[in-house]
Design a protein around this motif. Structure first.
Motif: not given
Length: 425
Positions: A110, A143-144, A152, A331, A365-366, A368-369, A376, A395, A402
């Motif tokens: 990401a 990006s996620t 990956s 992560t 990944m969520i 990361l936001l 990210v 965001t 998501l």
């Protein structure tokens, strides 16, 4: 008592800003010293944690992504995505998502997507008159997709930790990744209609064909990687090597956009990134060993199953745990710590480990936001010149699609398991 001190020490170090790898290693060392265990236990488990052939895929996938970025391939991908979906209302928002889907098959990370495509995407959207919050928000959310659609890096780490076929995990990520893209495009269409965003350019078949020809060779990268793995031509690790060789071929022979100076810089960046990741994996290995030795997974599993034995409810509770951990931990570290704890619980209620892997990675990944450890968001704050706080606010609306996709995969496992069952089982 020793276990409590270890957890408290880890929490304190993370709060004051000590790097994750150092925090995990020092907290584990404190436990070992308090328990009168030999010091060599730390180094033995850290070494074993990274002594795995599949982990060799990590530096090669990172190197392939860096080479694609440096060779200017991201621009060709963006132009093709623009010709393909830019004619829709809110066109550049759809282009943003489409470019991330295409780039996902090359980078697998990401942060690489946000850093590589983010600069191109945000500049184009600003020049076209889009709101900054919309530009940053959709760039962050799209990006996620990278770590879900194969190849990956997080899925490689999960596969190693869970002793699950990386090929199956890659196959399982394809449909959920595309579903994420569709859900984000629906969100873009709704916001475009609400804010009266323009179409980018009218659809032209000749322009689509021209940009497709320019992007054709880079677009073969996912086919080489996934096709080779599915057909058994090479392992995921060998696929990563093939991706590097192909990226070098494009950069040095076809486009001639890579120089020796570029190669040196890209190699140094790859070494630094790989070292940071493997330090986290090694430190998390000793931490996970301590959790296993103290039967933390068993205790947690008994407590959780004491509340409910319903598979979906167990998954929801586990996802809540992962989400909370993802808010505060990087992560790779989260995967290496959570897998030894969650996997035995999942096995007791019949949750497929491949299914678990996809929803854990999507959940992270969520993370990361979301602040405070939203990597990210930090990257995009630097790329866009927007403050971290504004990036967070921009965001938030894009978390809705998501999380919706995450819930769909939780309740409908076949979304993730359809392709693995077709090709591997």
């Amino acid at each position: 008592m020793e276990l409590t001190i270890m957890f408290v020490s880890l929490a304190v170090m993370l709060v004051i800003g000590v790097p994750v790898a150092v925090s995990l290693g020092l907290a584990s060392l404190i436990y070992v010293l308090l328990s009168d265990l030999p010091d060599v236990v730390v180094f033995h488990n850290m070494t074993n944690g990274i002594n795995s052939f599949p982990l060799l895929a990590i530096p090669f996938f990172i190197l392939a992504g860096h080479l694609m970025n440096t060779a200017g391939i991201t621009t060709k991908i963006f132009n093709f995505a623009r010709a393909m979906v830019g004619w829709l209302p809110g066109g550049l928002g759809h282009v943003n998502v489409g470019a991330s889907v295409l780039f996902a098959g090359m980078s697998g990370a990401a942060v690489a997507d946000a850093g590589g495509l983010g600069n191109v995407e945000i500049k184009a959207m600003r020049d076209a008159g889009y709101d900054t919050d919309f530009s940053v928000g959709i760039t962050a959310a799209s990006s996620t997709i990278g770590p879900i659609i194969p190849p990956s890096l997080p899925l490689v780490i999960y596969g190693v930790m869970a002793s699950v076929s990386i090929g199956e995990l890659f196959a399982a990520g394809l449909v959920p990744g595309l579903l994420m893209a569709v859900s984000l495009m629906v969100m873009v269409a709704w916001l475009a209609r609400k804010r009266n965003y323009p179409k980018d350019e009218r659809f032209e078949l000749c322009r689509l064909w021209t940009t497709f020809k320019e992007a054709f060779l880079p677009l073969l990268t996912p086919g080489i990687i996934i096709g080779g793995i599915v057909t058994g031509a090479f392992t995921p690790t060998e696929a990563a090597v093939a991706a590097v060789v192909y990226a070098l071929f494009l950069g040095l022979v076809v486009y001639r956009s890579l120089s020796w100076r570029h190669l040196v810089r890209v190699s140094i960046d790859t070494i630094e990134t790989t070292a940071a990741i493997l330090m986290i994996v090694a430190a998390a290995a000793i931490f996970a060993w301590i959790l296993t030795a103290n039967q933390v997974a068993t205790t947690l599993g008994d407590a959780l199953l004491g509340l409910t034995t319903n598979k979906q409810m167990v998954l929801l509770i586990m996802m809540a745990m992962v989400l909370v951990i993802g808010l505060f931990m990087e992560t790779i570290a989260a995967i290496t710590i959570l897998v030894p704890v969650l996997l035995p619980i999942a096995a007791q209620v019949g949750i497929d480990p491949v299914h678990l892997g996809i929803i854990v990675i999507l959940n992270l990944m969520i993370g990361l936001l979301t602040p405070p450890i939203g990597m990210v968001l930090y990257v995009l704050a630097e790329v866009s010149g927007v403050s971290f706080e504004k990036c967070v606010k921009a965001t938030m609306p894009f978390l809705v699609p998501l999380i919706t996709v995450l819930m769909l995969i939780v309740f409908f496992p076949q979304i993730a398991l359809f392709l693995p069952e077709m090709f591997y089982r």
